[in-house]
Design a protein around this motif. Structure first.
Motif, PDB file in Angstrom:
ATOM      1  N   GLY A   1     -14.958  12.601  27.461  1.00 29.98           N
ATOM      2  CA  GLY A   1     -15.515  13.394  28.790  1.00 29.98           C
ATOM      3  C   GLY A   1     -15.365  12.373  29.723  1.00 29.98           C
ATOM      4  N   SER A   2     -15.152  12.656  31.033  1.00 26.86           N
ATOM      5  CA  SER A   2     -14.795  11.710  32.140  1.00 26.86           C
ATOM      6  C   SER A   2     -15.166  12.553  33.435  1.00 26.86           C
ATOM      7  CB  SER A   2     -13.362  11.191  32.249  1.00 26.86           C
ATOM      8  OG  SER A   2     -12.843  12.350  32.302  1.00 26.86           O
ATOM      9  N   VAL A   3     -15.128  11.781  34.513  1.00 29.00           N
ATOM     10  CA  VAL A   3     -15.033  12.360  35.951  1.00 29.00           C
ATOM     11  C   VAL A   3     -13.696  11.707  36.617  1.00 29.00           C
ATOM     12  CG1 VAL A   3     -16.259  12.054  38.173  1.00 29.00           C
ATOM     13  CG2 VAL A   3     -17.471  12.309  36.084  1.00 29.00           C
ATOM     14  N   SER A   4     -13.136  12.507  37.233  1.00 24.23           N
ATOM     15  CA  SER A   4     -11.756  12.205  37.847  1.00 24.23           C
ATOM     16  C   SER A   4     -11.914  12.435  39.454  1.00 24.23           C
ATOM     17  CB  SER A   4     -10.675  13.255  37.611  1.00 24.23           C
ATOM     18  OG  SER A   4     -10.179  12.996  36.367  1.00 24.23           O
ATOM     19  N   ILE A   5     -11.664  11.224  40.040  1.00 22.72           N
ATOM     20  CA  ILE A   5     -11.830  11.035  41.580  1.00 22.72           C
ATOM     21  C   ILE A   5     -10.248  11.278  42.369  1.00 22.72           C
ATOM     22  CG2 ILE A   5     -12.544   9.701  43.562  1.00 22.72           C
ATOM     23  CD1 ILE A   5     -14.348   8.466  41.387  1.00 22.72           C
TER      24      ILE A   5
ATOM     25  N   GLN B   1       0.235  11.158  41.282  1.00 21.71           N
ATOM     26  CA  GLN B   1      -0.918  10.948  40.335  1.00 21.71           C
ATOM     27  C   GLN B   1      -1.562   9.458  40.836  1.00 21.71           C
ATOM     28  OE1 GLN B   1      -1.180  13.396  38.185  1.00 21.71           O
ATOM     29  NE2 GLN B   1      -3.092  12.568  37.309  1.00 21.71           N
ATOM     30  N   THR B   2      -0.884   8.779  41.424  1.00 22.63           N
ATOM     31  CA  THR B   2      -1.714   7.615  41.943  1.00 22.63           C
ATOM     32  C   THR B   2      -2.793   7.519  42.854  1.00 22.63           C
ATOM     33  OG1 THR B   2      -0.121   7.315  43.789  1.00 22.63           O
ATOM     34  CG2 THR B   2       0.701   6.331  41.939  1.00 22.63           C
ATOM     35  N   ALA B   3      -3.370   8.890  43.229  1.00 22.79           N
ATOM     36  CA  ALA B   3      -4.231   8.998  43.966  1.00 22.79           C
ATOM     37  C   ALA B   3      -5.359   9.367  43.040  1.00 22.79           C
ATOM     38  CB  ALA B   3      -4.040  10.320  44.985  1.00 22.79           C
ATOM     39  N   VAL B   4      -5.116   9.427  41.703  1.00 26.79           N
ATOM     40  CA  VAL B   4      -6.293   9.740  40.730  1.00 26.79           C
ATOM     41  C   VAL B   4      -7.053   8.783  39.928  1.00 26.79           C
ATOM     42  CG1 VAL B   4      -7.081  11.445  38.874  1.00 26.79           C
ATOM     43  CG2 VAL B   4      -5.263  11.996  40.453  1.00 26.79           C
ATOM     44  N   THR B   5      -8.025   8.302  40.216  1.00 31.52           N
ATOM     45  CA  THR B   5      -9.035   7.619  39.447  1.00 31.52           C
ATOM     46  C   THR B   5      -9.857   8.502  38.413  1.00 31.52           C
ATOM     47  OG1 THR B   5      -9.056   5.922  41.082  1.00 31.52           O
ATOM     48  CG2 THR B   5     -10.590   5.782  39.515  1.00 31.52           C
ATOM     49  N   THR B   6      -9.837   7.848  37.152  1.00 32.06           N
ATOM     50  CA  THR B   6     -10.670   8.475  36.207  1.00 32.06           C
ATOM     51  C   THR B   6     -11.780   7.692  35.706  1.00 32.06           C
ATOM     52  OG1 THR B   6      -8.886  10.246  35.534  1.00 32.06           O
ATOM     53  CG2 THR B   6     -11.025   9.873  33.997  1.00 32.06           C
ATOM     54  N   ALA B   7     -12.964   8.245  35.974  1.00 30.07           N
ATOM     55  CA  ALA B   7     -14.123   7.182  35.542  1.00 30.07           C
ATOM     56  C   ALA B   7     -14.465   7.622  34.124  1.00 30.07           C
ATOM     57  CB  ALA B   7     -15.303   7.499  36.372  1.00 30.07           C
ATOM     58  N   GLY B   8     -14.320   6.969  32.863  1.00 27.11           N
ATOM     59  CA  GLY B   8     -14.576   7.148  31.651  1.00 27.11           C
ATOM     60  C   GLY B   8     -15.631   6.270  31.203  1.00 27.11           C
ATOM     61  N   PHE B   9     -15.856   6.658  29.804  1.00 30.81           N
ATOM     62  CA  PHE B   9     -17.246   5.830  29.002  1.00 30.81           C
ATOM     63  C   PHE B   9     -16.778   5.091  28.184  1.00 30.81           C
ATOM     64  CE2 PHE B   9     -18.331   9.930  31.001  1.00 30.81           C
ATOM     65  CZ  PHE B   9     -19.607   9.651  31.588  1.00 30.81           C
ATOM     66  N   SER B  10     -15.301   4.641  28.159  1.00 25.99           N
ATOM     67  CA  SER B  10     -14.916   3.600  26.996  1.00 25.99           C
ATOM     68  C   SER B  10     -15.553   2.344  27.029  1.00 25.99           C
ATOM     69  CB  SER B  10     -13.486   3.598  26.933  1.00 25.99           C
ATOM     70  OG  SER B  10     -13.132   2.983  28.160  1.00 25.99           O
ATOM     71  N   SER B  11     -16.005   1.890  28.069  1.00 28.54           N
ATOM     72  CA  SER B  11     -16.816   0.663  28.136  1.00 28.54           C
ATOM     73  C   SER B  11     -18.098   0.497  27.660  1.00 28.54           C
ATOM     74  CB  SER B  11     -16.696   0.024  29.785  1.00 28.54           C
ATOM     75  OG  SER B  11     -17.805   1.023  30.400  1.00 28.54           O
ATOM     76  N   PHE B  12     -18.818   1.727  27.347  1.00 24.40           N
ATOM     77  CA  PHE B  12     -19.917   1.903  26.645  1.00 24.40           C
ATOM     78  C   PHE B  12     -19.988   2.022  25.164  1.00 24.40           C
ATOM     79  CE2 PHE B  12     -20.669   3.027  31.239  1.00 24.40           C
ATOM     80  CZ  PHE B  12     -21.877   2.503  31.315  1.00 24.40           C
ATOM     81  N   ASN B  13     -18.813   2.150  24.534  1.00 26.09           N
ATOM     82  CA  ASN B  13     -18.645   2.279  23.083  1.00 26.09           C
ATOM     83  C   ASN B  13     -19.255   1.441  22.392  1.00 26.09           C
ATOM     84  OD1 ASN B  13     -17.359   4.477  23.567  1.00 26.09           O
ATOM     85  ND2 ASN B  13     -15.014   3.712  23.150  1.00 26.09           N
ATOM     86  N   GLY B  14     -19.391   0.094  22.776  1.00 30.29           N
ATOM     87  CA  GLY B  14     -20.237  -0.930  22.194  1.00 30.29           C
ATOM     88  C   GLY B  14     -21.518  -0.732  22.003  1.00 30.29           C
ATOM     89  N   GLN B  15     -22.031   0.050  23.104  1.00 30.98           N
ATOM     90  CA  GLN B  15     -23.603   0.276  23.234  1.00 30.98           C
ATOM     91  C   GLN B  15     -24.398   1.378  22.782  1.00 30.98           C
ATOM     92  OE1 GLN B  15     -24.655  -0.292  27.630  1.00 30.98           O
ATOM     93  NE2 GLN B  15     -22.777  -1.299  27.760  1.00 30.98           N
ATOM     94  N   LEU B  16     -23.398   2.200  21.820  1.00 30.72           N
ATOM     95  CA  LEU B  16     -23.889   3.498  21.062  1.00 30.72           C
ATOM     96  C   LEU B  16     -25.142   3.376  20.603  1.00 30.72           C
ATOM     97  CD1 LEU B  16     -21.788   5.734  19.087  1.00 30.72           C
ATOM     98  CD2 LEU B  16     -24.124   5.289  18.314  1.00 30.72           C
ATOM     99  N   ALA B  17     -25.596   2.185  19.761  1.00 33.12           N
ATOM    100  CA  ALA B  17     -26.992   2.318  19.183  1.00 33.12           C
ATOM    101  C   ALA B  17     -28.082   2.289  20.242  1.00 33.12           C
ATOM    102  CB  ALA B  17     -27.115   1.014  18.310  1.00 33.12           C
ATOM    103  N   SER B  18     -27.867   1.424  21.415  1.00 33.74           N
ATOM    104  CA  SER B  18     -29.018   1.041  22.376  1.00 33.74           C
ATOM    105  C   SER B  18     -28.977   2.305  23.244  1.00 33.74           C
ATOM    106  CB  SER B  18     -28.496  -0.047  23.248  1.00 33.74           C
ATOM    107  OG  SER B  18     -27.129  -0.070  23.809  1.00 33.74           O
ATOM    108  N   LEU B  19     -27.763   3.160  23.435  1.00 33.47           N
ATOM    109  CA  LEU B  19     -27.998   4.132  24.341  1.00 33.47           C
ATOM    110  C   LEU B  19     -28.779   5.308  23.499  1.00 33.47           C
ATOM    111  CD1 LEU B  19     -24.400   4.460  25.764  1.00 33.47           C
ATOM    112  CD2 LEU B  19     -26.701   4.119  27.023  1.00 33.47           C
ATOM    113  N   ARG B  20     -28.607   5.275  21.993  1.00 41.25           N
ATOM    114  CA  ARG B  20     -29.161   6.356  21.236  1.00 41.25           C
ATOM    115  C   ARG B  20     -30.909   5.986  21.317  1.00 41.25           C
ATOM    116  NH1 ARG B  20     -25.366   6.746  15.966  1.00 41.25           N
ATOM    117  NH2 ARG B  20     -24.230   8.773  16.578  1.00 41.25           N
ATOM    118  N   ALA B  21     -31.082   4.794  21.000  1.00 40.06           N
ATOM    119  CA  ALA B  21     -32.377   4.470  21.309  1.00 40.06           C
ATOM    120  C   ALA B  21     -33.120   4.721  22.536  1.00 40.06           C
ATOM    121  CB  ALA B  21     -32.542   2.861  20.938  1.00 40.06           C
ATOM    122  N   SER B  22     -32.421   4.524  23.624  1.00 41.74           N
ATOM    123  CA  SER B  22     -32.964   4.694  25.147  1.00 41.74           C
ATOM    124  C   SER B  22     -33.271   6.542  25.141  1.00 41.74           C
ATOM    125  CB  SER B  22     -32.105   4.466  25.833  1.00 41.74           C
ATOM    126  OG  SER B  22     -30.800   5.280  26.197  1.00 41.74           O
ATOM    127  N   GLY B  23     -32.671   7.265  24.213  1.00 41.98           N
ATOM    128  CA  GLY B  23     -32.928   8.845  24.159  1.00 41.98           C
ATOM    129  C   GLY B  23     -31.506   9.336  24.614  1.00 41.98           C
TER     130      GLY B  23
END
Length: 487
Positions: free
Chosen positions: A285-289, A301-323
């Motif tokens: 999942g992502s948001v394109s700007i 295509q250079t005008a497109v920036t896509t904000a993804g969630f891969s930088s949070f992959n290491g936080q899976l357990a803490s995100l689950r714990a937060s709800g």
């Protein structure tokens, strides 16, 4: 002399008395109004033996009605039967108190206990619920401070082969642009006279993919187009207000919603990235700007920036714990997050994105084009007076009551507005669940496979008998990971 001894062996089978059985008479739940003076709880005995039989009833702590203020118990809560009684009823009468307090519907649940010469019924049938509808609480009456008058309606052709899912209005051309996903086209409507809207033309969209959403600003129509293979990247396709194609750029998988920022310099898409039905392919999942500061005619295509969630992959357990609900097959944070809808701060510096299935909101820094945080929305406690609900879609009575149930918000649309210098964010909480061939989270609360924790829910059978019609999720509520549900 030959003596023959014959041994006679006597087998004595001890007499085993079979205990009598007892059941509540009638439906396991009755609904009465507070103005009723009494309720009769009737028990039936079958197969009484040579000795007298008795059994008590007790009020379960699960009940919300209060003894003394809402109802009055008789001196004895015991059913008694004489020896050899069979198919005989006995009755306990409980008086209902009609107070003048406006309250939610309340209930009390009883069960058999302390049996004498009676076999106690199985827990699944050992309960009887009395629901008391308050006669002092009335529904709010609309003040009519806002009144709407129907002007007209517009149909964009035959139902079943056409749809009008998303509508965008252009105040300059006074045209409506309709995302007709079933018809695979954009319908352009003359709206200069709202009382007589007319179709101008329809633009086929098949060559680009499937249309999900549409927006218009400053003479530019932007359409969110899903790939014919939905798990692959989608597109933003630009048209002018006459429906003439201008340009297109690629965005993330399954762009589900599209909008212009407040300044009209950027276009954003919420790329839901849902899995395929077998749940063997799950795009991120992502948001394109899309930066359209220089216009859309020569956009690349250079005008497109896509904000993804891969930088949070290491936080899976803490995100689950937060709800944050992350529970897909082989889930990573990036694959599991499913952006649904976007709103922007008034200064266009921050985007707030609902992630419906995750019961969360993602926050995006528009300057950097990065997701900065994922915020869990938590639950709504329906055991609190203000959060009461009617837990059944059966019958004719409306019983707004409190139950030990927590609801998930799981928002679809989100909008924002400012009053007195304070910004408010409003969500439409659809509560859509994941239902795929490869993974489904929905069960009825009454399902045998939905096992409630015996410590958290010591009266699980009585509870499930009352709330059994509710759809619940098996992806949330097991807080200690032991396989049963604690919430």
């Amino acid at each position: 002399m030959l003596k023959i001894f014959t041994w006679v062996i006597l087998l004595i089978t001890p007499f085993i008395a079979v205990a009598a059985t007892v059941t509540f008479v009638g439906s396991p739940k009755i609904t009465i109004h507070e103005a009723s003076t009494e309720v009769k709880i009737i028990a039936n005995l079958q197969g009484g033996g040579s000795s007298a039989s008795s059994i008590d009833i007790e009020i379960l702590p699960l009940s919300t009605a209060s003894v003394g203020s809402d109802y009055t118990l008789p001196p004895s809560l015991r059913f008694d039967w004489a020896a050899n009684a069979n198919n005989i009823n006995d009755t306990i009468v409980i008086n209902i108190n009609n107070d003048a307090l406006p309250e939610n519907s309340e209930y009390f649940i009883v069960r058999f206990t302390n049996p004498v010469n009676i076999t106690l019924p199985a827990a699944a049938s050992n309960h009887f619920t009395v629901s008391v509808i308050d006669n002092d609480k009335v529904a709010p009456i609309a003040s009519q401070s806002i009144q709407l008058t129907h002007i007209s309606s517009f149909s964009n052709a035959a139902a079943g082969t056409n749809s009008a899912e998303i509508v965008a209005h252009d105040p300059i051309s006074q045209r409506l642009f309709i995302a007709n996903s079933i018809g695979a086209k954009i319908d352009i409507v003359n709206f200069s006279n709202p009382a007589a809207a007319t179709l101008i033309s329809s633009i086929p969209i098949n060559a680009f993919g499937n249309i999900n959403s549409i927006a218009v600003r400053n003479g530019i129509v932007a359409a969110a187009i899903e790939n014919a293979t939905p798990e692959l990247p989608g597109k933003v396709v630009f048209f002018n207000t006459s429906g003439v194609f201008i340009s297109q750029v690629d965005v993330g998988a399954m762009p589900d919603m599209i909008l212009f920022n407040n300044a009209g310099t950027k276009v954003l898409t919420a790329n839901e990235g849902q899995p395929n039905n077998a749940y063997t392919v799950d795009p991120e999942g992502s948001v394109s700007i899309v930066d359209i500061t220089g216009g859309v005619a020569g956009i690349t295509q250079t005008a497109v920036t896509t904000a993804g969630f891969s930088s949070f992959n290491g936080q899976l357990a803490s995100l689950r714990a937060s709800g944050v609900r992350i529970f897909g097959i082989n889930a990573t944070v990036a694959r599991d997050m499913e952006p649904e809808y976007i709103t922007l701060s008034a200064d266009d510096q921050t985007a707030y994105v609902t992630c419906q299935e995750n019961n969360a909101i993602a926050v995006i820094n528009m300057a950097s084009g990065n997701v900065t945080s994922i915020r869990a929305l938590g639950t709504k406690n329906h055991g609190v007076t203000a959060n009461s609900l009617d837990i059944s879609d059966q019958g004719t009575s409306i019983e707004i009551a409190n139950w030990p149930v927590k609801g998930l918000f799981m928002p679809d649309a989100i909008a924002s507005y400012n009053v007195g210098g304070q910004t408010y964010y409003v969500t439409a909480n659809e509560g859509d669940a994941r239902e795929y061939t490869g993974l489904t989270e929905i069960l009825r609360a009454s399902s045998a496979s939905y096992v409630l924790d015996p410590v958290a829910f010591p009266y699980a059978d009585a509870l499930k008998a009352n709330i059994g019609r509710l759809n619940i999720t098996n992806a949330s509520g097991d807080t200690d990971g032991d396989g049963d549900f604690d919430e």
